[in-house]
Write a protein that holds these residues in place. Sequence first.
Motif, PDB file in Angstrom:
ATOM      1  N   PRO A 298      42.633  43.319  32.978  1.00  0.00           N
ATOM      2  CA  PRO A 298      43.060  42.685  34.010  1.00  0.00           C
ATOM      3  C   PRO A 298      41.396  41.903  34.638  1.00  0.00           C
ATOM      4  N   THR A 299      40.368  42.538  34.298  1.00  0.00           N
ATOM      5  CA  THR A 299      39.149  42.001  34.539  1.00  0.00           C
ATOM      6  C   THR A 299      38.891  40.422  34.159  1.00  0.00           C
ATOM      7  N   PHE A 300      39.251  40.191  32.784  1.00  0.00           N
ATOM      8  CA  PHE A 300      39.124  38.984  32.344  1.00  0.00           C
ATOM      9  C   PHE A 300      39.989  37.657  33.288  1.00  0.00           C
ATOM     10  N   ALA A 301      41.005  38.335  33.862  1.00  0.00           N
ATOM     11  CA  ALA A 301      41.868  37.187  34.722  1.00  0.00           C
ATOM     12  C   ALA A 301      41.195  37.331  36.347  1.00  0.00           C
ATOM     13  N   LEU A 302      40.524  38.563  36.523  1.00  0.00           N
ATOM     14  CA  LEU A 302      39.952  38.616  37.940  1.00  0.00           C
ATOM     15  C   LEU A 302      38.806  37.803  38.095  1.00  0.00           C
ATOM     16  N   THR A 303      37.963  37.303  37.190  1.00  0.00           N
ATOM     17  CA  THR A 303      36.765  36.724  37.205  1.00  0.00           C
ATOM     18  C   THR A 303      36.840  35.403  37.871  1.00  0.00           C
ATOM     19  N   VAL A 304      38.192  34.788  37.673  1.00  0.00           N
ATOM     20  CA  VAL A 304      38.324  33.296  38.038  1.00  0.00           C
ATOM     21  C   VAL A 304      39.668  33.205  39.026  1.00  0.00           C
ATOM     22  N   LEU A 305      40.591  34.263  39.118  1.00  0.00           N
ATOM     23  CA  LEU A 305      41.797  33.893  39.788  1.00  0.00           C
ATOM     24  C   LEU A 305      41.784  35.064  41.018  1.00  0.00           C
ATOM     25  N   GLN A 306      42.452  34.541  41.835  1.00  0.00           N
ATOM     26  CA  GLN A 306      42.908  35.449  42.962  1.00  0.00           C
ATOM     27  C   GLN A 306      44.407  35.732  42.684  1.00  0.00           C
ATOM     28  N   ILE A 307      44.328  36.939  42.216  1.00  0.00           N
ATOM     29  CA  ILE A 307      45.587  37.707  42.007  1.00  0.00           C
ATOM     30  C   ILE A 307      46.168  38.305  43.224  1.00  0.00           C
ATOM     31  N   PRO A 308      47.404  38.060  43.401  1.00  0.00           N
ATOM     32  CA  PRO A 308      48.320  38.442  44.672  1.00  0.00           C
ATOM     33  C   PRO A 308      48.197  40.177  44.642  1.00  0.00           C
ATOM     34  N   LYS A 309      48.051  40.728  45.841  1.00  0.00           N
ATOM     35  CA  LYS A 309      48.076  42.098  46.031  1.00  0.00           C
ATOM     36  C   LYS A 309      49.190  42.904  45.374  1.00  0.00           C
ATOM     37  N   LYS A 310      50.289  42.177  45.248  1.00  0.00           N
ATOM     38  CA  LYS A 310      51.361  42.845  44.821  1.00  0.00           C
ATOM     39  C   LYS A 310      51.287  42.975  43.329  1.00  0.00           C
ATOM     40  N   LEU A 311      50.660  42.269  42.581  1.00  0.00           N
ATOM     41  CA  LEU A 311      50.415  42.318  41.283  1.00  0.00           C
ATOM     42  C   LEU A 311      49.333  43.463  41.250  1.00  0.00           C
ATOM     43  N   LEU A 312      48.409  43.415  41.954  1.00  0.00           N
ATOM     44  CA  LEU A 312      47.294  44.346  41.711  1.00  0.00           C
ATOM     45  C   LEU A 312      47.709  45.617  41.968  1.00  0.00           C
ATOM     46  N   LYS A 313      48.743  45.919  42.805  1.00  0.00           N
ATOM     47  CA  LYS A 313      49.444  47.287  43.419  1.00  0.00           C
ATOM     48  C   LYS A 313      50.174  47.703  41.951  1.00  0.00           C
TER      49      LYS A 313
ATOM     50  N   ASP B  16      38.321  49.982  41.441  1.00  0.00           N
ATOM     51  CA  ASP B  16      39.193  49.587  42.422  1.00  0.00           C
ATOM     52  C   ASP B  16      39.362  48.168  42.251  1.00  0.00           C
ATOM     53  N   LEU B  17      40.592  47.710  41.517  1.00  0.00           N
ATOM     54  CA  LEU B  17      40.790  46.199  41.293  1.00  0.00           C
ATOM     55  C   LEU B  17      40.716  45.290  42.434  1.00  0.00           C
ATOM     56  N   GLU B  18      40.975  45.538  43.331  1.00  0.00           N
ATOM     57  CA  GLU B  18      40.933  44.700  44.656  1.00  0.00           C
ATOM     58  C   GLU B  18      39.645  44.524  44.971  1.00  0.00           C
ATOM     59  N   ARG B  19      38.705  45.411  45.158  1.00  0.00           N
ATOM     60  CA  ARG B  19      37.462  45.153  45.554  1.00  0.00           C
ATOM     61  C   ARG B  19      36.596  44.416  44.553  1.00  0.00           C
ATOM     62  N   PHE B  20      36.994  44.912  43.138  1.00  0.00           N
ATOM     63  CA  PHE B  20      36.425  44.406  42.180  1.00  0.00           C
ATOM     64  C   PHE B  20      36.604  42.991  41.923  1.00  0.00           C
ATOM     65  N   SER B  21      37.971  42.485  42.302  1.00  0.00           N
ATOM     66  CA  SER B  21      38.012  41.003  41.971  1.00  0.00           C
ATOM     67  C   SER B  21      37.265  40.373  43.366  1.00  0.00           C
ATOM     68  N   ARG B  22      37.316  40.820  44.203  1.00  0.00           N
ATOM     69  CA  ARG B  22      36.491  40.277  45.401  1.00  0.00           C
ATOM     70  C   ARG B  22      35.076  39.880  45.003  1.00  0.00           C
TER      71      ARG B  22
ATOM     72  N   LEU C 118      33.747  39.867  41.976  1.00  0.00           N
ATOM     73  CA  LEU C 118      33.513  38.981  40.820  1.00  0.00           C
ATOM     74  C   LEU C 118      33.724  37.606  41.501  1.00  0.00           C
ATOM     75  N   ARG C 119      34.752  37.208  42.127  1.00  0.00           N
ATOM     76  CA  ARG C 119      34.767  35.840  42.722  1.00  0.00           C
ATOM     77  C   ARG C 119      33.642  35.526  43.870  1.00  0.00           C
ATOM     78  N   LEU C 120      33.081  36.464  44.555  1.00  0.00           N
ATOM     79  CA  LEU C 120      31.804  36.081  45.163  1.00  0.00           C
ATOM     80  C   LEU C 120      30.958  35.952  44.241  1.00  0.00           C
ATOM     81  N   ARG C 121      30.665  36.709  43.207  1.00  0.00           N
ATOM     82  CA  ARG C 121      29.381  36.479  42.285  1.00  0.00           C
ATOM     83  C   ARG C 121      29.589  34.999  41.825  1.00  0.00           C
ATOM     84  N   TRP C 122      30.786  34.452  41.540  1.00  0.00           N
ATOM     85  CA  TRP C 122      30.900  32.894  41.151  1.00  0.00           C
ATOM     86  C   TRP C 122      30.547  32.345  42.162  1.00  0.00           C
ATOM     87  N   LEU C 123      30.886  32.385  43.242  1.00  0.00           N
ATOM     88  CA  LEU C 123      30.676  31.602  44.493  1.00  0.00           C
ATOM     89  C   LEU C 123      29.344  31.450  44.805  1.00  0.00           C
TER      90      LEU C 123
END
Length: 81
Positions: A6-21, A63-69, A71-76
């Motif tokens: 999932p980390t690969f997709a989390l680097t560029v996409l905002q995945i819905p919370k339902k999918l993360l759950k 924690d995928l939710e915090r980790f995805s956030r 990663l996206r902030l890093r790219w920003l």
Amino acid sequence: VLSAMPTFALTVLQIPKKLLKDIDKCRRKFLWKQAEEITGASCKVNWPTVCTPTMHGGLGIPDLERFSRALRLRWLWIAWT
């Protein structure tokens, strides 16, 4: 592997919370029961404790939710500087 895929997709996409759950549900199921259905009684440790770093008493699973956030902030941040 359950966290790396999932980390690969989390680097560029905002995945819905339902999918993360759902992904977390699969990771909990693999960690505690492998192939069987999981209930709260079969979990040895609560999920927030599992997601804490090992130096703080957890298992170090991200924690995928915090980790995805993060990663996206890093790219920003990279795009901003």
